[in-house]
Write a protein that holds these residues in place. Structure first.
Motif, PDB file in Angstrom:
ATOM      1  N   LYS A 215       0.842  -1.189   0.000  1.00 60.23           N
ATOM      2  CA  LYS A 215       0.000   0.000   0.000  1.00 60.23           C
ATOM      3  C   LYS A 215       0.880   1.243   0.000  1.00 60.23           C
ATOM      4  O   LYS A 215       1.879   1.308   0.722  1.00 60.23           O
ATOM      5  CB  LYS A 215      -0.879  -0.037   1.252  1.00 60.23           C
ATOM      6  CG  LYS A 215      -1.753   1.155   1.448  1.00 60.23           C
ATOM      7  CD  LYS A 215      -2.548   0.984   2.745  1.00 60.23           C
ATOM      8  CE  LYS A 215      -3.342   2.216   3.058  1.00 60.23           C
ATOM      9  NZ  LYS A 215      -4.138   2.061   4.276  1.00 60.23           N
TER      10      LYS A 215
ATOM     11  N   ASP B 243       0.959   5.755  -1.479  1.00 64.68           N
ATOM     12  CA  ASP B 243       0.378   6.877  -2.212  1.00 64.68           C
ATOM     13  C   ASP B 243       1.396   7.469  -3.165  1.00 64.68           C
ATOM     14  O   ASP B 243       2.585   7.514  -2.852  1.00 64.68           O
ATOM     15  CB  ASP B 243      -0.089   7.970  -1.239  1.00 64.68           C
ATOM     16  CG  ASP B 243      -1.245   7.501  -0.383  1.00 64.68           C
ATOM     17  OD1 ASP B 243      -1.072   7.421   0.835  1.00 64.68           O
ATOM     18  OD2 ASP B 243      -2.313   7.189  -0.945  1.00 64.68           O
TER      19      ASP B 243
ATOM     20  N   TRP C 217     -11.883   8.615  -5.592  1.00 67.33           N
ATOM     21  CA  TRP C 217     -11.250   7.718  -6.557  1.00 67.33           C
ATOM     22  C   TRP C 217     -12.246   7.342  -7.635  1.00 67.33           C
ATOM     23  O   TRP C 217     -13.404   7.072  -7.339  1.00 67.33           O
ATOM     24  CB  TRP C 217     -10.749   6.459  -5.841  1.00 67.33           C
ATOM     25  CG  TRP C 217      -9.804   6.784  -4.743  1.00 67.33           C
ATOM     26  CD1 TRP C 217     -10.099   6.861  -3.413  1.00 67.33           C
ATOM     27  CD2 TRP C 217      -8.423   7.125  -4.865  1.00 67.33           C
ATOM     28  NE1 TRP C 217      -8.977   7.223  -2.706  1.00 67.33           N
ATOM     29  CE2 TRP C 217      -7.940   7.392  -3.569  1.00 67.33           C
ATOM     30  CE3 TRP C 217      -7.542   7.236  -5.934  1.00 67.33           C
ATOM     31  CZ2 TRP C 217      -6.607   7.755  -3.325  1.00 67.33           C
ATOM     32  CZ3 TRP C 217      -6.229   7.590  -5.688  1.00 67.33           C
ATOM     33  CH2 TRP C 217      -5.774   7.837  -4.406  1.00 67.33           C
TER      34      TRP C 217
ATOM     35  N   ARG D 216      -4.612  12.124  -8.363  1.00 69.17           N
ATOM     36  CA  ARG D 216      -4.036  11.327  -7.272  1.00 69.17           C
ATOM     37  C   ARG D 216      -3.814   9.909  -7.755  1.00 69.17           C
ATOM     38  O   ARG D 216      -4.614   9.366  -8.516  1.00 69.17           O
ATOM     39  CB  ARG D 216      -4.995  11.280  -6.086  1.00 69.17           C
ATOM     40  CG  ARG D 216      -5.264  12.620  -5.458  1.00 69.17           C
ATOM     41  CD  ARG D 216      -6.384  12.555  -4.432  1.00 69.17           C
ATOM     42  NE  ARG D 216      -6.093  11.607  -3.361  1.00 69.17           N
ATOM     43  CZ  ARG D 216      -7.035  11.031  -2.614  1.00 69.17           C
ATOM     44  NH1 ARG D 216      -8.304  11.308  -2.792  1.00 69.17           N
ATOM     45  NH2 ARG D 216      -6.695  10.194  -1.653  1.00 69.17           N
TER      46      ARG D 216
ATOM     47  N   ALA E 194      -2.493   5.935  -6.161  1.00 67.82           N
ATOM     48  CA  ALA E 194      -2.175   5.141  -4.975  1.00 67.82           C
ATOM     49  C   ALA E 194      -2.262   3.667  -5.335  1.00 67.82           C
ATOM     50  O   ALA E 194      -2.859   3.296  -6.342  1.00 67.82           O
ATOM     51  CB  ALA E 194      -3.150   5.450  -3.844  1.00 67.82           C
TER      52      ALA E 194
ATOM     53  N   ARG F   6      -3.690   0.270  -3.520  1.00 68.71           N
ATOM     54  CA  ARG F   6      -4.454  -0.336  -2.427  1.00 68.71           C
ATOM     55  C   ARG F   6      -4.915  -1.708  -2.911  1.00 68.71           C
ATOM     56  O   ARG F   6      -5.249  -1.867  -4.081  1.00 68.71           O
ATOM     57  CB  ARG F   6      -5.700   0.501  -2.063  1.00 68.71           C
ATOM     58  CG  ARG F   6      -5.399   1.928  -1.632  1.00 68.71           C
ATOM     59  CD  ARG F   6      -4.718   1.963  -0.259  1.00 68.71           C
ATOM     60  NE  ARG F   6      -4.678   3.300   0.278  1.00 68.71           N
ATOM     61  CZ  ARG F   6      -3.725   4.194   0.057  1.00 68.71           C
ATOM     62  NH1 ARG F   6      -2.721   3.912  -0.733  1.00 68.71           N
ATOM     63  NH2 ARG F   6      -3.766   5.384   0.618  1.00 68.71           N
TER      64      ARG F   6
END
Length: 143
Positions: A21, A23, A77, A60, A62, A64
């Motif tokens: 995980k 960012d 998101w 953004r 990331a 996950r």
């Protein structure tokens, strides 16, 4: 044990990279770099298209749940993707609001999917249209 010593991420079922995980650009880049075979090119094309279509400091990124996620700052998101054995599944988190609808249905009331198979031509114009729409809609704040 050899995978750990090589520094390469472990590939999970279907060839999906196991990436911690995180960012930002770095974990997403690690995910795309670890995508096996033809799936790597699909991941790179998707990332490039997202960056070109949703420009600016508000984008953004990331990782996950072993998937890259894309969103807009303050708007949640809107997209993720994941490797499966025979395709890369693009998840549109607000997909039922897109026109035309992405083809894959979901049990989740707002999600739609696009499955990209090997040797399948990606309709970048259609995907870019979905990206513009999805980035403008309220996204999902999963985390």
């Amino acid at each position: 044990m050899a995978e750990k010593s090589s520094g390469k991420p472990r590939l999970l079922s279907g060839g999906n990279p196991q990436i911690p995980k995180g960012d930002g650009e770095k974990p997403v880049r690690a995910f795309i770099d670890a995508m096996p075979g033809w799936k790597h090119e699909v991941g790179q094309r998707l990332d490039d298209l997202i960056v070109r279509t949703v420009p600016g400091p508000g984008l953004r990124k990331a990782v996950r749940w072993n998937s890259p996620f894309y969103g807009v700052e303050g708007n949640g998101w809107f997209l993720s993707f994941h490797c499966f054995a025979r395709y890369v599944k693009v998840t549109w988190l607000n997909g039922t609001s897109l026109d035309p609808l992405p083809p894959g249905e979901s049990k989740h009331p707002h999600v739609r999917y696009l499955d990209i198979h090997e040797d399948e031509e990606l309709d970048e114009e259609l995907v870019a249209s979905w990206l513009r729409q999805a980035a403008d809609l309220p996204g999902d704040d999963l985390f």
